[in-house]
Design a protein around this motif. Structure first.
Motif, PDB file in Angstrom:
ATOM      1  N   GLN A   1      51.371  51.731  31.928  1.00 39.47           N
ATOM      2  CA  GLN A   1      50.104  51.184  32.397  1.00 39.47           C
ATOM      3  C   GLN A   1      49.940  49.729  31.949  1.00 39.47           C
ATOM      4  O   GLN A   1      49.426  48.896  32.690  1.00 39.47           O
ATOM      5  CB  GLN A   1      48.940  52.030  31.881  1.00 39.47           C
ATOM      6  CG  GLN A   1      48.712  53.300  32.686  1.00 39.47           C
ATOM      7  CD  GLN A   1      47.310  53.844  32.490  1.00 39.47           C
ATOM      8  OE1 GLN A   1      46.823  53.914  31.371  1.00 39.47           O
ATOM      9  NE2 GLN A   1      46.665  54.224  33.585  1.00 39.47           N
TER      10      GLN A   1
ATOM     11  N   LYS B   1      42.143  45.145  27.361  1.00 39.53           N
ATOM     12  CA  LYS B   1      42.698  46.490  27.254  1.00 39.53           C
ATOM     13  C   LYS B   1      44.192  46.470  26.923  1.00 39.53           C
ATOM     14  O   LYS B   1      44.692  47.351  26.229  1.00 39.53           O
ATOM     15  CB  LYS B   1      42.462  47.254  28.558  1.00 39.53           C
ATOM     16  CG  LYS B   1      40.998  47.602  28.801  1.00 39.53           C
ATOM     17  CD  LYS B   1      40.433  48.444  27.661  1.00 39.53           C
ATOM     18  CE  LYS B   1      38.954  48.731  27.849  1.00 39.53           C
ATOM     19  NZ  LYS B   1      38.389  49.483  26.676  1.00 39.53           N
TER      20      LYS B   1
ATOM     21  N   LYS C   1      42.307  55.934  30.373  1.00 40.41           N
ATOM     22  CA  LYS C   1      41.229  56.030  31.368  1.00 40.41           C
ATOM     23  C   LYS C   1      40.708  54.654  31.759  1.00 40.41           C
ATOM     24  O   LYS C   1      40.543  54.341  32.945  1.00 40.41           O
ATOM     25  CB  LYS C   1      40.089  56.890  30.813  1.00 40.41           C
ATOM     26  CG  LYS C   1      40.365  58.388  30.852  1.00 40.41           C
ATOM     27  CD  LYS C   1      39.148  59.169  30.374  1.00 40.41           C
ATOM     28  CE  LYS C   1      39.393  60.679  30.497  1.00 40.41           C
ATOM     29  NZ  LYS C   1      38.221  61.467  30.041  1.00 40.41           N
ATOM     30  N   SER C   2      40.445  53.813  30.748  1.00 39.79           N
ATOM     31  CA  SER C   2      39.876  52.496  31.041  1.00 39.79           C
ATOM     32  C   SER C   2      40.876  51.613  31.770  1.00 39.79           C
ATOM     33  O   SER C   2      40.516  50.869  32.694  1.00 39.79           O
ATOM     34  CB  SER C   2      39.396  51.822  29.745  1.00 39.79           C
ATOM     35  OG  SER C   2      40.459  51.734  28.810  1.00 39.79           O
TER      36      SER C   2
ATOM     37  N   SER D   1      43.301  52.718  33.741  1.00 33.45           N
ATOM     38  CA  SER D   1      43.440  53.255  35.095  1.00 33.45           C
ATOM     39  C   SER D   1      42.313  52.739  35.990  1.00 33.45           C
ATOM     40  O   SER D   1      42.534  52.370  37.151  1.00 33.45           O
ATOM     41  CB  SER D   1      43.416  54.786  35.064  1.00 33.45           C
ATOM     42  OG  SER D   1      44.513  55.293  34.340  1.00 33.45           O
ATOM     43  N   TYR D   2      41.100  52.719  35.438  1.00 29.23           N
ATOM     44  CA  TYR D   2      39.954  52.236  36.204  1.00 29.23           C
ATOM     45  C   TYR D   2      40.116  50.762  36.559  1.00 29.23           C
ATOM     46  O   TYR D   2      39.892  50.343  37.711  1.00 29.23           O
ATOM     47  CB  TYR D   2      38.678  52.458  35.400  1.00 29.23           C
ATOM     48  CG  TYR D   2      37.459  51.794  36.008  1.00 29.23           C
ATOM     49  CD1 TYR D   2      36.910  52.266  37.206  1.00 29.23           C
ATOM     50  CD2 TYR D   2      36.872  50.698  35.389  1.00 29.23           C
ATOM     51  CE1 TYR D   2      35.801  51.647  37.760  1.00 29.23           C
ATOM     52  CE2 TYR D   2      35.761  50.073  35.939  1.00 29.23           C
ATOM     53  CZ  TYR D   2      35.231  50.556  37.132  1.00 29.23           C
ATOM     54  OH  TYR D   2      34.139  49.940  37.689  1.00 29.23           O
ATOM     55  N   LEU D   3      40.552  49.952  35.598  1.00 27.50           N
ATOM     56  CA  LEU D   3      40.718  48.515  35.849  1.00 27.50           C
ATOM     57  C   LEU D   3      41.844  48.254  36.846  1.00 27.50           C
ATOM     58  O   LEU D   3      41.750  47.361  37.694  1.00 27.50           O
ATOM     59  CB  LEU D   3      41.002  47.786  34.527  1.00 27.50           C
ATOM     60  CG  LEU D   3      39.820  47.680  33.556  1.00 27.50           C
ATOM     61  CD1 LEU D   3      40.279  47.120  32.221  1.00 27.50           C
ATOM     62  CD2 LEU D   3      38.709  46.802  34.145  1.00 27.50           C
TER      63      LEU D   3
ATOM     64  N   PHE E   1      42.757  50.312  39.208  1.00 22.91           N
ATOM     65  CA  PHE E   1      42.221  50.697  40.514  1.00 22.91           C
ATOM     66  C   PHE E   1      41.374  49.566  41.101  1.00 22.91           C
ATOM     67  O   PHE E   1      41.483  49.238  42.287  1.00 22.91           O
ATOM     68  CB  PHE E   1      41.394  51.967  40.369  1.00 22.91           C
ATOM     69  CG  PHE E   1      40.738  52.395  41.658  1.00 22.91           C
ATOM     70  CD1 PHE E   1      41.443  53.114  42.606  1.00 22.91           C
ATOM     71  CD2 PHE E   1      39.406  52.064  41.920  1.00 22.91           C
ATOM     72  CE1 PHE E   1      40.850  53.509  43.793  1.00 22.91           C
ATOM     73  CE2 PHE E   1      38.811  52.445  43.111  1.00 22.91           C
ATOM     74  CZ  PHE E   1      39.526  53.167  44.047  1.00 22.91           C
ATOM     75  N   ARG E   2      40.559  48.963  40.247  1.00 17.34           N
ATOM     76  CA  ARG E   2      39.741  47.831  40.706  1.00 17.34           C
ATOM     77  C   ARG E   2      40.609  46.669  41.159  1.00 17.34           C
ATOM     78  O   ARG E   2      40.338  46.012  42.168  1.00 17.34           O
ATOM     79  CB  ARG E   2      38.807  47.370  39.591  1.00 17.34           C
ATOM     80  CG  ARG E   2      37.555  48.215  39.436  1.00 17.34           C
ATOM     81  CD  ARG E   2      36.748  47.749  38.245  1.00 17.34           C
ATOM     82  NE  ARG E   2      36.467  46.303  38.333  1.00 17.34           N
ATOM     83  CZ  ARG E   2      36.021  45.578  37.308  1.00 17.34           C
ATOM     84  NH1 ARG E   2      35.830  46.160  36.114  1.00 17.34           N
ATOM     85  NH2 ARG E   2      35.779  44.300  37.451  1.00 17.34           N
TER      86      ARG E   2
ATOM     87  N   ASP F   1      42.132  47.470  44.462  1.00 15.69           N
ATOM     88  CA  ASP F   1      41.126  47.450  45.515  1.00 15.69           C
ATOM     89  C   ASP F   1      40.733  46.033  45.905  1.00 15.69           C
ATOM     90  O   ASP F   1      40.325  45.776  47.032  1.00 15.69           O
ATOM     91  CB  ASP F   1      39.885  48.213  45.042  1.00 15.69           C
ATOM     92  CG  ASP F   1      39.095  48.787  46.200  1.00 15.69           C
ATOM     93  OD1 ASP F   1      39.733  49.336  47.123  1.00 15.69           O
ATOM     94  OD2 ASP F   1      37.855  48.676  46.181  1.00 15.69           O
TER      95      ASP F   1
END
Length: 535
Positions: free
Chosen positions: A84, A110, A138-139, A141-143, A145-146, A149
């Protein structure tokens, strides 16, 4: 409509992630090269106590956890974090390119948390736990994804990544060149203590006539041409290194008084060598020192290397301001045109009455009695040497230009290389095979530098092709001037250890683990050495 758009974006995002992973694999390789180069440059400057402390820490960590295996394991949280973090680093660059500085900052934050956790786990020697990894995974993965996107322009992203990969490769290449240049400069620089010793010994040679009379008396010693004794030759301008070779050889010999050493140096260091070897006893062995400038036969009309040295283009290349960056810096080192370095191809001319000699480089240390070398059966060959083809890069094709038909028609590219530094030469077989003429032929063929571009080993491989007898590997162990990981058992079993490489034992950048092997044969009690070290 919105749902259909979302469904359409999902495979695009997956394809996009695959592109990013593929590109960043290349990106990571280039970055790793740069990291290794910079790490090596830093290691050369680290003091020995720090190296020893780091080694102890690494050993403790290794006993509790092999973190390399941990981070490669598909089931470990360390592996997930590393993957990651790699992808997040790619998106940091992309976000900056798109001026999304807030997202780049969040990702970088991160990434630092991830690096800290992995570093802590490596230091404590324990795996990363689920409780530690879950919030960061988790954090991140969210970043990620952003980031995915926000940036769907795959073509632009690919071009951005390619440009950064190219920039990293250029930085890695520049760092490699810089590291080589610095290593070369450090290896060629004469330490102040050795310069001080040279000055003191030269003064003795000039001020003490009895040393010159003693040298004249020994010059006509019948032992110098007695083939019932054991003859060693070495060609050097470093008095301390030469002294270590002689001292280590006689210290480990069963009958040191039967040893004869033939030393050749240049005019600048002739007085230094004579003063040292005439004023010190080496267990009754016989020592001859000669000046290369007194070899009248060694001239441009006879020797191609002498002719090349007088050539203006060669002098500019090796000694002047030749700035072709395509040429590896170490290949421009003047040592490759050093006359002393090429004297090994003229041993029968220097010692016409001798039948067999052992040639030693000045950066070796002898650990066992070498006199059994003189009774080895060479089976009609000229050169007894240890082969070095346990690794692929020591085969002929790595040293010679096999795209040239002169080379490819006569030599096997997979032929095994061998080492200079400790060689047994049968001089009777040498003369019979006219080896020096072979050497002259190949030097003349390489006048334009297209057959090889490095030192004396390539012409040696050509000259002694089919005339070399492989010796047991324990006679000559190499690499102590560059390899930090030589097996201690191999070193202990070696008759001769060779500090080939930039990290010579008389320099500050020497590898501390091996340096005591050399220092034990330095006459530390000599008043000149003590004065020069303390001053």
């Amino acid at each position: 409509m919105r749902r259909r758009a979302a469904e359409y974006r999902r495979p695009v995002r997956r394809r996009f992630s695959n592109w990013i992973w593929a590109l960043f694999g290349l990106f990571s390789v280039a970055g790793l090269v740069l990291l290794v180069v910079n790490h090596n440059q830093h290691e050369d400057r680290v003091e020995q106590p720090v190296l020893e402390r780091n080694t102890r820490l690494e050993q403790v960590a290794h006993e509790s956890l092999n973190f390399t295996e941990e981070i490669l394991s598909a089931r470990s949280f360390s592996r997930q974090l590393a993957e990651q973090m790699t992808l997040a680093k790619a998106y940091v660059i992309i976000a900056k390119e798109h001026n999304n500085l807030h997202l780049a900052w969040e990702l970088s934050s991160k990434i630092r948390s991830c690096q800290l956790l992995l570093s802590t786990a490596a230091m404590r020697g324990e795996p990363v736990t689920l409780e530690e990894a879950e919030p960061i995974i988790k954090s991140l993965s969210y970043l990620i994804f952003r980031a995915e996107d926000a940036h769907y322009d795959i073509a632009t992203t690919i071009m951005t990544m390619k440009s950064h990969i190219q920039a990293l490769e250029e930085r890695a290449n520049a760092a490699t060149v810089q590291s080589t240049v610095f290593g070369q400069l450090a290896a060629e620089a004469l330490p102040k203590s050795l310069h001080c010793l040279n000055v003191k010994l030269t003064a003795d040679w000039l001020k003490k006539p009895y040393l010159q009379r003693l040298a004249d008396e020994k010059r006509n010693s019948p032992r110098l041409v007695d083939n019932n004794t054991y003859h060693f030759c070495l060609f050097s301008d470093n008095v301390v290194a030469t002294s270590v070779v002689v001292n280590s050889t006689v210290s480990n010999a069963d009958h040191p008084k039967q040893l004869v050493f033939h030393i050749v140096t240049n005019g600048i260091n002739y007085g230094t060598m004579q003063a040292w070897f005439q004023s010190n006893d080496f267990k009754g062995s016989t020592i001859e020192v000669q000046n290369i400038e007194e070899f009248s036969w060694f001239n441009a009309s006879y020797s191609p290397i002498m002719k090349q040295l007088l050539d203006a283009d060669s002098r500019d290349f090796y000694f002047g301001g030749y700035q072709d960056m395509d040429v590896v810096p170490k290949l421009r080192s003047p040592k490759y045109l050093s006359l002393l370095n090429h004297l090994r191809f003229y041993i029968p001319e220097i010692y016409p009455q001798l039948e067999k000699v052992v040639f030693l480089d000045d950066d070796v240390v002898v650990q066992k009695d070498l006199t059994p070398l003189f009774s080895l059966e060479l089976h009609g060959n000229v050169n007894g040497a240890v082969e070095t083809c346990l690794e692929a890069f020591h085969r002929y094709y790595k040293y010679l230009n096999f795209s040239n038909p002169i080379i490819s028609a006569k030599f096997d590219p997979q032929a095994c290389g061998w080492a200079f530094g400790m060689n047994v030469f049968d001089l009777i077989a040498w003369k019979k095979a006219n080896v020096t003429a072979r050497y002259h032929y190949w030097q003349e063929q390489n006048a334009n530098g297209t057959l090889w571009r490095l030192g004396t080993l390539p012409p040696g491989l050509l000259t002694f092709y089919g005339l070399t007898e492989p010796l047991d590997r324990r006679w000559h162990v190499l690499g102590l001037g560059y390899d930090l990981n030589i097996d201690n058992r191999l070193i202990e079993s070696a008759a001769v250890v060779h500090f080939n490489g930039f990290m010579k034992p008389w320099l500050k950048l020497a590898i501390g683990r091996y340096k005591p092997l050399w220092e034990r044969y330095v006459n530390q009690s000599h008043p000149y050495l003590q004065d020069c070290v303390t001053s």
